[in-house]
Design a protein around this motif. Structure first.
Motif, short mmCIF file in Angstrom:
data_model
loop_
_atom_site.label_atom_id
_atom_site.label_comp_id
_atom_site.label_asym_id
_atom_site.label_seq_id
_atom_site.Cartn_x
_atom_site.Cartn_y
_atom_site.Cartn_z
N GLU A 22 0.83 -1.20 0.00
CA GLU A 22 0.00 0.00 0.00
C GLU A 22 0.87 1.25 0.00
O GLU A 22 0.48 2.29 -0.56
CB GLU A 22 -0.92 0.00 1.23
N TYR A 23 2.02 1.16 0.64
CA TYR A 23 3.04 2.20 0.56
C TYR A 23 4.23 1.58 -0.16
O TYR A 23 5.01 0.84 0.44
CB TYR A 23 3.46 2.68 1.95
N PRO A 24 4.39 1.83 -1.45
CA PRO A 24 5.44 1.16 -2.22
C PRO A 24 6.83 1.72 -1.94
O PRO A 24 6.97 2.81 -1.36
CB PRO A 24 5.02 1.44 -3.67
N PRO A 25 7.87 0.97 -2.32
CA PRO A 25 9.24 1.44 -2.12
C PRO A 25 9.44 2.82 -2.75
O PRO A 25 8.97 3.09 -3.86
CB PRO A 25 10.08 0.38 -2.85
N GLY A 26 10.12 3.69 -2.01
CA GLY A 26 10.38 5.03 -2.49
C GLY A 26 9.33 6.04 -2.10
O GLY A 26 9.55 7.25 -2.26
N GLU A 27 8.19 5.59 -1.57
CA GLU A 27 7.14 6.54 -1.19
C GLU A 27 7.52 7.26 0.10
O GLU A 27 7.98 6.66 1.05
CB GLU A 27 5.80 5.84 -1.02
N ARG A 28 7.28 8.55 0.09
CA ARG A 28 7.59 9.38 1.25
C ARG A 28 6.46 9.29 2.27
O ARG A 28 5.28 9.41 1.93
CB ARG A 28 7.80 10.83 0.82
N LEU A 29 6.82 9.08 3.53
CA LEU A 29 5.84 8.99 4.60
C LEU A 29 6.07 10.14 5.57
O LEU A 29 7.15 10.27 6.15
CB LEU A 29 5.99 7.66 5.35
N THR A 30 5.07 10.98 5.74
CA THR A 30 5.16 12.05 6.72
C THR A 30 4.27 11.71 7.90
O THR A 30 3.27 11.00 7.77
CB THR A 30 4.71 13.40 6.13
N GLU A 31 4.63 12.22 9.06
CA GLU A 31 3.85 11.95 10.27
C GLU A 31 2.41 12.44 10.11
O GLU A 31 1.46 11.77 10.52
CB GLU A 31 4.51 12.62 11.47
N THR A 32 2.25 13.60 9.47
CA THR A 32 0.92 14.17 9.31
C THR A 32 0.04 13.30 8.41
O THR A 32 -1.10 12.96 8.75
CB THR A 32 1.00 15.59 8.73
N ALA A 33 0.58 12.92 7.25
CA ALA A 33 -0.20 12.15 6.28
C ALA A 33 -0.55 10.77 6.84
O ALA A 33 -1.69 10.31 6.71
CB ALA A 33 0.56 12.01 4.97
N VAL A 34 0.42 10.11 7.46
CA VAL A 34 0.16 8.78 8.01
C VAL A 34 -0.83 8.88 9.16
O VAL A 34 -1.73 8.05 9.30
CB VAL A 34 1.47 8.12 8.48
N THR A 37 -4.27 9.15 7.79
CA THR A 37 -4.73 7.88 7.23
C THR A 37 -5.17 6.91 8.33
O THR A 37 -6.19 6.22 8.19
CB THR A 37 -3.61 7.22 6.40
N LEU A 38 -4.40 6.87 9.42
CA LEU A 38 -4.68 5.93 10.49
C LEU A 38 -5.53 6.54 11.61
O LEU A 38 -5.83 5.86 12.59
CB LEU A 38 -3.36 5.41 11.08
N ALA A 39 -5.89 7.81 11.45
CA ALA A 39 -6.74 8.51 12.42
C ALA A 39 -6.11 8.53 13.81
O ALA A 39 -6.76 8.22 14.82
CB ALA A 39 -8.13 7.88 12.47
N VAL A 40 -4.82 8.89 13.87
CA VAL A 40 -4.11 9.01 15.15
C VAL A 40 -3.28 10.29 15.11
O VAL A 40 -3.11 10.91 14.05
CB VAL A 40 -3.19 7.80 15.41
N SER A 41 -2.75 10.67 16.27
CA SER A 41 -1.91 11.86 16.33
C SER A 41 -0.52 11.56 15.78
O SER A 41 -0.17 10.41 15.51
CB SER A 41 -1.80 12.34 17.78
N ARG A 42 0.28 12.60 15.65
CA ARG A 42 1.62 12.43 15.08
C ARG A 42 2.56 11.69 16.01
O ARG A 42 3.49 11.02 15.54
CB ARG A 42 2.20 13.81 14.74
N THR A 43 2.35 11.78 17.32
CA THR A 43 3.30 11.19 18.27
C THR A 43 3.45 9.67 18.10
O THR A 43 4.57 9.17 17.97
CB THR A 43 2.91 11.53 19.71
N PRO A 44 2.36 8.88 18.10
CA PRO A 44 2.53 7.44 17.90
C PRO A 44 3.08 7.10 16.52
O PRO A 44 3.80 6.12 16.36
CB PRO A 44 1.14 6.86 18.12
N VAL A 45 2.74 7.93 15.52
CA VAL A 45 3.29 7.70 14.18
C VAL A 45 4.80 7.88 14.19
O VAL A 45 5.54 7.08 13.60
CB VAL A 45 2.64 8.66 13.15
N ARG A 46 5.26 8.93 14.88
CA ARG A 46 6.70 9.19 14.95
C ARG A 46 7.43 8.01 15.57
O ARG A 46 8.46 7.55 15.07
CB ARG A 46 6.96 10.46 15.77
N GLU A 47 6.90 7.49 16.68
CA GLU A 47 7.54 6.36 17.35
C GLU A 47 7.47 5.09 16.49
O GLU A 47 8.42 4.31 16.44
CB GLU A 47 6.88 6.11 18.70
#
Length: 212
Positions: A22-34, A37-47
């Motif tokens: 779903e996130y292919p190689p080379g795709e950029r992942l930002t804390e905000t966008a992820v 998508t997952l309906a969570v805050s940036r802190t758990p995404v960062r970890e």
């Protein structure tokens, strides 16, 4: 404890999405966008991203993370380690079977997975075939009862699948793969560590050869 559980949930879900393509190689992942998508805050995404970086599935680029793709050289190294570890786990599984330490139901489950893998491969369902193939080989590693080997294999499988999923195609000779799985299971059931290890290692090396 609740915060840790949330990080663990985000980590597992994000890992599943990456391995599933779903996130292919080379795709950029930002804390905000992820996070959106997952309906969570940036802190758990960062970890979660930090844990995935230690797994080798993402790496830092600028202010974000990018899904990692193995170079051809590193992919070759990954397959070499996979072949060595799967040789070891097949040998250990055969040893445990020979000494009566494997429950018959565990072997029956592996046989069932091998049959299902044959069916979905023949049907051309590549995504399910990838999942079942991994489950089959992981099942053998579980029979070996070596948690370190299992942990390393899990990480290797993740990295290999992420880097090769886009180039994978149904095997030209699915009956060959099915036969190798059956031969491997038979060697383990018979408690033949030498034959089981040889088949497992050759099988992994043959998988790498299909990518060349």
């Amino acid at each position: 404890m609740e915060a840790y559980m949330q990080v663990d949930t985000v980590y597992r879900r994000l890992r599943e999405l990456i391995v599933a393509g779903e996130y292919p190689p080379g795709e950029r992942l930002t804390e905000t966008a992820v996070g959106e998508t997952l309906a969570v805050s940036r802190t758990p995404v960062r970890e979660a991203l930090r844990r995935l970086e230690s797994d080798g599935l993402v790496h830092g680029v600028g202010r974000g993370m990018v899904v990692t793709v193995l170079t051809p050289d590193r992919l070759g190294h990954a397959y070499a380690v996979r072949a060595a570890l799967e040789t070891l786990t097949a040998e250990l599984a055969a040893d445990r079977q020979r000494t009566g330490r494997i429950a018959p139901i565990a072997l029956s489950d592996l046989e069932r997975d091998a049959r299902r893998l044959e069916d979905v491969t023949a049907a051309g369902d590549l995504d399910q075939a990838i999942e079942l193939n991994r489950r089959f080989h992981r099942g053998i590693a579980e029979l070996a009862c070596n948690p370190i080997a299992l942990e390393i294999l899990d990480r290797l499988w993740d990295q290999i699948i992420v880097s090769t999923r886009a180039s994978l195609a149904p095997p030209e000779r699915p009956e060959t793969v099915a036969s190798e799985h059956q031969d491997l299971l038979r060697a383990i059931v018979q408690g033949d560590r030498t034959l089981a290890g040889q088949i497992a290692g050759d099988h992994a090396r043959a998988a790498k050869a299909t990518l060349e």
